[in-house]
Design an enzyme around this catalytic site. Sequence first.
Site, mmCIF file in Angstrom:
data_model
loop_
_atom_site.group_PDB
_atom_site.id
_atom_site.type_symbol
_atom_site.label_atom_id
_atom_site.label_comp_id
_atom_site.label_asym_id
_atom_site.label_seq_id
_atom_site.Cartn_x
_atom_site.Cartn_y
_atom_site.Cartn_z
ATOM 1 N N LYS A 52 0.841 -1.200 0.000
ATOM 2 C CA LYS A 52 0.000 0.000 0.000
ATOM 3 C C LYS A 52 0.881 1.257 0.000
ATOM 4 O O LYS A 52 0.605 2.223 -0.708
ATOM 5 C CB LYS A 52 -0.950 -0.025 1.207
ATOM 6 C CG LYS A 52 -2.062 -1.059 1.048
ATOM 7 C CD LYS A 52 -2.914 -1.275 2.287
ATOM 8 C CE LYS A 52 -3.901 -2.424 2.021
ATOM 9 N NZ LYS A 52 -4.789 -2.727 3.141
ATOM 10 N N GLN A 96 -4.683 -1.461 9.230
ATOM 11 C CA GLN A 96 -4.628 -2.801 8.629
ATOM 12 C C GLN A 96 -5.225 -3.833 9.583
ATOM 13 O O GLN A 96 -4.908 -3.854 10.770
ATOM 14 C CB GLN A 96 -3.154 -3.145 8.308
ATOM 15 C CG GLN A 96 -2.977 -4.443 7.540
ATOM 16 C CD GLN A 96 -3.587 -4.430 6.149
ATOM 17 O OE1 GLN A 96 -3.705 -3.386 5.503
ATOM 18 N NE2 GLN A 96 -4.003 -5.592 5.660
ATOM 19 N N ASP A 119 -11.169 2.763 3.692
ATOM 20 C CA ASP A 119 -11.432 1.326 3.567
ATOM 21 C C ASP A 119 -12.926 1.044 3.371
ATOM 22 O O ASP A 119 -13.302 -0.064 2.978
ATOM 23 C CB ASP A 119 -10.978 0.600 4.847
ATOM 24 C CG ASP A 119 -9.704 -0.203 4.633
ATOM 25 O OD1 ASP A 119 -9.484 -0.666 3.504
ATOM 26 O OD2 ASP A 119 -8.946 -0.358 5.617
HETATM 27 N N1 GUN Z 1 -7.003 -6.895 5.853
HETATM 28 C C1 GUN Z 1 -7.349 -7.676 4.787
HETATM 29 N N2 GUN Z 1 -7.927 -6.910 3.833
HETATM 30 C C2 GUN Z 1 -7.931 -5.644 4.290
HETATM 31 C C3 GUN Z 1 -8.371 -4.416 3.752
HETATM 32 O O1 GUN Z 1 -8.900 -4.323 2.647
HETATM 33 N N3 GUN Z 1 -8.174 -3.319 4.528
HETATM 34 C C4 GUN Z 1 -7.626 -3.396 5.762
HETATM 35 N N4 GUN Z 1 -7.510 -2.279 6.455
HETATM 36 N N5 GUN Z 1 -7.198 -4.520 6.288
HETATM 37 C C5 GUN Z 1 -7.359 -5.632 5.558
#
Ligand code: GUN
Length: 284
Positions: A52, A96, A119
Amino acid sequence: MAEIIDGKKISQDIKDEVKDKVATLKEDGIEVTLAVILVGNDPASGVYVSNKKKACEYTGIKSLSYEMPENTSEEELLSLIDDLNRDNTVDGILVQLPLPKQINEDRVIRRISPDKDVDGFHPESVGRLSIGERGFVSCTPAGIIELLKRSDVEIDGKECVVIGRSNIVGKPMGMLLLRESGTVTICHSHTRDLKEVTKRADILVVAIGKPKMIDASYIKEGATVIDVGIHRLEGKKLCGDCDYDSCAGVAGKITPVPGGVGPMTIAMLMVNTYQASLMHHGRI
Ligand code: GUN
């Protein structure tokens, strides 16, 4: 053989579009900024967060990185979120998941300001999606809609079947397909005669979490198959929830694993962060 839907290429196109738009904002003195919070040492989460941040660097989005130890308390994390909510230079906040067990994920998700919820996990974002208001949409299902549109797969009026009812993928996927005027069925572990339902699908989205569970016998000739799963088999090879070779013999279009849905999630995070910045600066 099915045509491959190239998520790597489509996600690259999207990141390039975001890069251009971010550069235009920069000319006006606006710096798009994403705060990325990682708590603990989960190796998979570490890889996702690093990807990311790389995507931010590529698109010109400034990323602020917060790495907190495994034993971080919920209070400490909530306090950081409060600071970032108040910080006018921050457009988006990403925590996350999963979080260490002493931290309640629901409370964390609810604490992020809905204006910075890139998100799309906050109940306000989910509610907006379900009543058709503009808001942030969970990145994986939003990315799947982009894959379909950019591969000329019509959704309007089509039978769309989603397998999986998670808050992150299955449920928002159903809402988005409905918003595009698909006829939507969501299947799950209690669905009776799964095959009978999936064989009706013009568009089948598979988000079960079981390696290679879906084979050609579940698929209508010519259907579009979107595989959300990603699993590492013994011998290190990656596979999805679909048995690719079997499904590709029947499907009209199909996403590979890797290189299908996966890269789209991060591309859509960049799109959401850019949108957050536009909103923040009163430009939409
Ligand atoms: N963990 C697995 N997929 C995601 C996601 O799309 N966003 C976040 N913040 N954590 C995750």
